[in-house]
Write a protein that holds these residues in place. Structure first.
Motif, PDB file in Angstrom:
ATOM      1  N   ALA A  92      35.470  -2.330 -17.690  1.00 35.47           N
ATOM      2  CA  ALA A  92      36.491  -2.462 -18.817  1.00 35.47           C
ATOM      3  C   ALA A  92      36.159  -1.988 -20.064  1.00 35.47           C
ATOM      4  N   GLU A  93      35.047  -2.422 -20.644  1.00 33.68           N
ATOM      5  CA  GLU A  93      34.704  -2.116 -21.807  1.00 33.68           C
ATOM      6  C   GLU A  93      34.418  -0.494 -22.102  1.00 33.68           C
ATOM      7  N   TRP A  94      33.952   0.096 -21.164  1.00 35.49           N
ATOM      8  CA  TRP A  94      33.923   1.604 -21.189  1.00 35.49           C
ATOM      9  C   TRP A  94      35.257   2.075 -21.341  1.00 35.49           C
ATOM     10  N   SER A  95      35.966   1.697 -20.233  1.00 33.25           N
ATOM     11  CA  SER A  95      37.314   2.374 -20.368  1.00 33.25           C
ATOM     12  C   SER A  95      38.229   1.981 -21.638  1.00 33.25           C
ATOM     13  N   LEU A  96      38.067   0.677 -22.051  1.00 27.26           N
ATOM     14  CA  LEU A  96      39.002   0.259 -23.252  1.00 27.26           C
ATOM     15  C   LEU A  96      38.360   1.125 -24.560  1.00 27.26           C
ATOM     16  N   SER A  97      37.043   1.125 -24.446  1.00 26.19           N
ATOM     17  CA  SER A  97      36.617   1.760 -25.772  1.00 26.19           C
ATOM     18  C   SER A  97      36.953   3.650 -25.653  1.00 26.19           C
ATOM     19  N   ALA A  98      36.848   4.040 -24.646  1.00 26.20           N
ATOM     20  CA  ALA A  98      37.369   5.342 -24.193  1.00 26.20           C
ATOM     21  C   ALA A  98      38.794   5.510 -24.836  1.00 26.20           C
ATOM     22  N   LEU A  99      39.468   4.753 -24.458  1.00 26.57           N
ATOM     23  CA  LEU A  99      40.966   4.654 -24.876  1.00 26.57           C
ATOM     24  C   LEU A  99      41.273   4.640 -26.263  1.00 26.57           C
ATOM     25  N   LEU A 100      40.509   3.542 -26.707  1.00 22.14           N
ATOM     26  CA  LEU A 100      40.764   3.339 -28.235  1.00 22.14           C
ATOM     27  C   LEU A 100      40.116   4.639 -28.956  1.00 22.14           C
ATOM     28  N   MET A 101      39.099   5.261 -28.720  1.00 14.72           N
ATOM     29  CA  MET A 101      38.576   6.373 -29.281  1.00 14.72           C
ATOM     30  C   MET A 101      39.621   7.699 -29.069  1.00 14.72           C
ATOM     31  N   SER A 102      40.166   7.885 -27.976  1.00 13.67           N
ATOM     32  CA  SER A 102      40.984   8.955 -27.569  1.00 13.67           C
ATOM     33  C   SER A 102      42.317   8.792 -28.576  1.00 13.67           C
ATOM     34  N   ILE A 103      42.578   7.583 -28.651  1.00 14.94           N
ATOM     35  CA  ILE A 103      43.962   7.338 -29.461  1.00 14.94           C
ATOM     36  C   ILE A 103      43.674   7.697 -30.910  1.00 14.94           C
ATOM     37  N   VAL A 104      42.409   7.178 -31.251  1.00 19.01           N
ATOM     38  CA  VAL A 104      41.920   7.498 -32.822  1.00 19.01           C
ATOM     39  C   VAL A 104      41.939   9.168 -32.888  1.00 19.01           C
ATOM     40  N   LEU A 105      41.494   9.830 -32.144  1.00 23.35           N
ATOM     41  CA  LEU A 105      41.322  11.114 -32.230  1.00 23.35           C
ATOM     42  C   LEU A 105      42.681  11.758 -32.280  1.00 23.35           C
ATOM     43  N   PHE A 106      43.298  11.483 -31.221  1.00 23.05           N
ATOM     44  CA  PHE A 106      44.598  12.173 -31.127  1.00 23.05           C
ATOM     45  C   PHE A 106      45.576  11.981 -32.363  1.00 23.05           C
ATOM     46  N   THR A 107      45.579  10.608 -32.978  1.00 23.00           N
ATOM     47  CA  THR A 107      46.606  10.374 -33.900  1.00 23.00           C
ATOM     48  C   THR A 107      45.810  10.740 -35.296  1.00 23.00           C
ATOM     49  N   ALA A 108      44.456  10.751 -35.387  1.00 20.54           N
ATOM     50  CA  ALA A 108      44.022  10.978 -36.606  1.00 20.54           C
ATOM     51  C   ALA A 108      44.130  12.678 -36.951  1.00 20.54           C
ATOM     52  N   ASN A 109      44.171  13.381 -36.054  1.00 16.77           N
ATOM     53  CA  ASN A 109      44.015  14.855 -36.024  1.00 16.77           C
ATOM     54  C   ASN A 109      45.553  15.486 -35.691  1.00 16.77           C
ATOM     55  N   HIS A 110      46.473  14.839 -35.903  1.00 16.53           N
ATOM     56  CA  HIS A 110      48.025  15.146 -35.653  1.00 16.53           C
ATOM     57  C   HIS A 110      48.703  15.073 -36.871  1.00 16.53           C
ATOM     58  N   LYS A 111      49.333  16.190 -37.530  1.00 16.48           N
ATOM     59  CA  LYS A 111      50.048  15.995 -38.728  1.00 16.48           C
ATOM     60  C   LYS A 111      50.912  14.990 -38.868  1.00 16.48           C
ATOM     61  N   THR A 112      51.860  14.803 -37.949  1.00 11.59           N
ATOM     62  CA  THR A 112      52.841  13.857 -37.853  1.00 11.59           C
ATOM     63  C   THR A 112      52.375  12.529 -37.661  1.00 11.59           C
ATOM     64  N   LEU A 113      51.327  12.157 -36.918  1.00 12.58           N
ATOM     65  CA  LEU A 113      50.869  11.040 -36.451  1.00 12.58           C
ATOM     66  C   LEU A 113      49.700  10.253 -37.244  1.00 12.58           C
ATOM     67  N   VAL A 114      49.184  10.936 -38.169  1.00  9.56           N
ATOM     68  CA  VAL A 114      47.919  10.799 -38.796  1.00  9.56           C
ATOM     69  C   VAL A 114      48.189   9.476 -39.531  1.00  9.56           C
TER      70      VAL A 114
END
Length: 285
Positions: free
Chosen positions: A161-183
């Motif tokens: 659970a901790e591994w999966s949730l951390s992976a999801l958190l980091m994925s969302i951070v990377l996706f939103t923080a590196n998208h012009k509209t979503l940042v």
């Protein structure tokens, strides 16, 4: 908007061969800010846990308490990310996030080391302050300093659970923080995910996804059962998400190590944030 029209901000990234002394001289303010923010986060976690679970303040139905806890921590996290300190340091608040960005070569190794140390020190300081203010309401069961331990499903499920949730958190951070509209919405994405985690997943592992957060609670509760899970799994999950993102999008599509970037605050990282706007405008995206 064309990158040339964006206001310029100062970048103080360290050169690759910078020494530990040079790192401290250049970024000691950012390190102390990161420690302060992590301390505030842990104080808020302790405060909300005591208010919601000690029975001394709010009498909510048992099923509602995790969601209320998640909402409180979510608001605190969003405010920290968008605060003056958060805009300058990147508001990692979590060693797993820092190490993932270091793997992606956006954080210098000495910056990463100081960030992680300060996150742990800040977390312990924040929980100490919460104990000083809240006293027995924070110490006694069922609060126990909001300590994180494996749920009834056992250590394996807690680790996954901790591994999966951390992976999801980091994925969302990377996706939103590196998208012009979503940042601009990155802090709110993290906040919504926090509510989801607390509401639906806390029973599996206590919800940590943050080694510094779990360590601080364990120090004061003096409960060490399963702590290795909360030190290893969040880092592994965040690193695996970073590796997948780099393979899918390319390292060049990680423009900075800030969770939320503006164009006014000093940036201590290897930053190419303005390229995000220039690339998207040229491609019509």
């Amino acid at each position: 908007m064309d990158s040339q029209q964006l206001p310029r901000f100062q970048v103080t990234a360290l050169p690759p061969d910078a020494s530990i002394a040079e790192a401290w001289r250049t970024h000691w303010r950012e390190y102390l800010m990161e420690a302060t923010q992590t301390g505030v986060l842990l104080f808020c976690i302790g405060l909300f846990a005591a208010l919601l679970y000690s029975g001394a303040a709010f009498q909510l139905p048992q099923a509602m308490r995790p969601f209320a806890m998640g909402a409180g921590v979510s608001v605190a996290t969003i405010l920290l990310i968008r605060s003056r300190f958060g805009r300058r340091t990147g508001a990692h608040l979590n060693p797993a996030v820092t190490l993932a960005y270091s793997y992606l070569r956006r954080v210098h190794r000495w910056d990463a080391a100081f960030y992680v140390v300060c996150q742990f020190l800040g977390a312990v300081s924040g929980m100490w302050l919460a104990r000083s203010v809240l006293g027995d309401r924070l110490a006694y069961p069922p609060v126990c300093y909001a300590v994180t331990t494996p749920g009834s499903e056992g250590e394996v499920i807690a680790f996954l659970a901790e591994w999966s949730l951390s992976a999801l958190l980091m994925s969302i951070v990377l996706f939103t923080a590196n998208h012009k509209t979503l940042v601009r919405y990155a802090p709110f994405a993290v906040g919504l995910l926090t509510i989801f985690y607390y509401g639906f997943c806390a029973s599996l592992s206590g919800f940590s996804v943050n080694p510094a957060r779990s360590f601080a609670s364990a120090v004061f509760a003096w409960i060490w059962h399963g702590l290795w899970i909360y030190l290893v799994a969040p880092v592994g999950g965040a690193l695996s998400a970073a590796a997948l993102y780099a393979r899918w999008m390319g390292r060049d599509h990680v423009y900075c190590a800030k969770v939320f970037h503006d164009t006014r605050s000093t940036c201590p990282f290897r930053c190419s944030f303005l390229e995000l706007h220039g690339e998207d405008s040229e491609s019509g995206g």
